[in-house]
Write an enzyme that holds these catalytic residues in place. Structure first.
Site, short mmCIF file in Angstrom:
data_model
loop_
_atom_site.label_atom_id
_atom_site.label_comp_id
_atom_site.label_asym_id
_atom_site.label_seq_id
_atom_site.Cartn_x
_atom_site.Cartn_y
_atom_site.Cartn_z
N LYS A 52 -0.92 1.07 11.78
CA LYS A 52 -0.73 1.61 10.43
C LYS A 52 -1.53 2.90 10.27
O LYS A 52 -1.02 3.91 9.78
CB LYS A 52 -1.16 0.58 9.37
CG LYS A 52 -0.18 -0.60 9.27
CD LYS A 52 -0.69 -1.73 8.37
CE LYS A 52 0.24 -2.92 8.43
NZ LYS A 52 -0.18 -4.07 7.63
N GLN A 96 -5.47 -6.56 5.16
CA GLN A 96 -4.66 -7.18 6.22
C GLN A 96 -4.83 -8.69 6.21
O GLN A 96 -5.95 -9.21 6.16
CB GLN A 96 -5.05 -6.59 7.59
CG GLN A 96 -4.16 -7.04 8.73
CD GLN A 96 -2.72 -6.55 8.64
OE1 GLN A 96 -2.45 -5.52 8.06
NE2 GLN A 96 -1.79 -7.31 9.21
N ASP A 119 1.28 -2.90 -0.54
CA ASP A 119 1.90 -4.04 0.14
C ASP A 119 2.93 -4.73 -0.75
O ASP A 119 3.75 -5.52 -0.27
CB ASP A 119 0.83 -5.08 0.51
CG ASP A 119 0.48 -5.10 1.98
OD1 ASP A 119 1.33 -4.72 2.81
OD2 ASP A 119 -0.65 -5.52 2.31
#
Ligand code: GUN
Length: 290
Positions: A52, A96, A119
């Site tokens: 990412k 994460q 997200d």
């Protein structure tokens, strides 16, 4: 049989994002800035977060990696989240998952400001998605939608079967594919660990999305001739012939299934790269909406 090449498509979309960033820079605007919080040493999470961050750099975004040890307390992690919420330079951030077992993922998710939730996991964004309102869409399901759209795969009126009901993939996937939009307008069935006759459901699918986390669970006898297969699984399977000691396997038995279907995503190089570009599309959107 067409291989749905997520790596190549993601590269095309990254070029488009790069052009957007160049235009922003020329106009003196704010360069998109993504932060990623990585707790502990989970090997797969380290790879995902590294990818990412690297992808952000490739397109000219700014990125910040916030690393914390697995021993971090809930209070300390919430403090990191609050600091990122309050940092005007950070447009969006992710924590994460999975987090180490002693941490409360739900409480952490609830602490993320919806405006920075690139997200798309917070209740505000999930609710807006469900209502069809403008929001940050979750990266993996949205990456799949972008892939279906760019590859011109018709979803309207199709039978879609989604394997897996996670908050991250399965559940939002069913919402996006069934809503009144293009892609969308599909007739969606969601299957999970309690589903009876799972193989029968799969065999009815024009489009099968496998997000169940069991390596090569979907076998050739479970798919319809000519179906489209989207494999979300990234499973590490022990393999002593590899120097790293494992190979990556999807949730689908690729070799056998690919003989029978009209299109399929490979693992790796299918859905994974689309997840990352989708996150970056959300970050660009975050940098433009204040
Ligand atoms: N773990 C697996 N997929 C994801 C994702 O899309 N976002 C975050 N934050 N963690 C994940």
């Amino acid at each position: 049989m067409k291989v749905l090449d997520g790596k190549a498509l993601a590269a095309t979309i990254k070029d488009e994002l790069k052009a957007d960033v160049d235009a922003i820079r020329q106009a003196g605007g704010k360069i998109p800035h993504l932060a990623a919080v990585l707790v502990g040493e989970d090997p797969a999470s380290q790879v995902y977060v590294r990818n990412k961050v690297r992808s952000c750099e490739e397109v000219g975004f700014r990125s910040t990696l916030v690393r914390r040890p697995a021993t971090i307390t809930q209070e300390e992690l919430l403090k990191v989240v609050h600091e990122l919420n309050d940092d005007p330079d950070i447009d969006g951030f992710i924590v994460q998952l999975p987090l180490p077992g002693h941490l409360d993922e739900e409480a952490v998710n609830l602490a993320i400001h919806p405006h920075k939730d690139v997200d798309g996991f917070t209740p505000v964004n999930v609710g807006k998605m469900t209502l069809g309102l403008d929001c940050y869409l979750p990266a993996t399901p949205n990456g799949i939608m972008v892939m279906l759209e760019r590859y011109g795969i018709e979803t309207s009126g199709k039978e879609v079967v989604v394997l897996g009901r996670s908050n991250i993939v399965g559940t939002p996937m069913t919402i996006l594919l069934s809503r009144k939009s293009d892609p969308g307008n599909a007739t969606v069935t969601i299957c999970h660990s309690r589903t009876k006759n799972l193989a029968d459901h799969c065999r009815r699918a024009d489009i099968l999305v496998a997000a169940i986390g069991i390596p090569e669970m979907v076998t050739a006898d479970m798919v319809k001739e000519g179906a489209v297969i989207i494999d979300v699984g990234i499973n590490r399977v022990d393999d002593s012939s590899k120097s790293r000691g494992y190979r990556l396997a999807g949730d689908v038995d690729y070799d056998a299934v690919s003989e029978k279907v009209s299109a399929i995503t490979p693992v790796p190089g299918g859905v994974g790269p689309m997840t990352i570009v989708s996150l970056m599309m959300n970050t660009l959107k975050a940098s433009k909406t204040k």
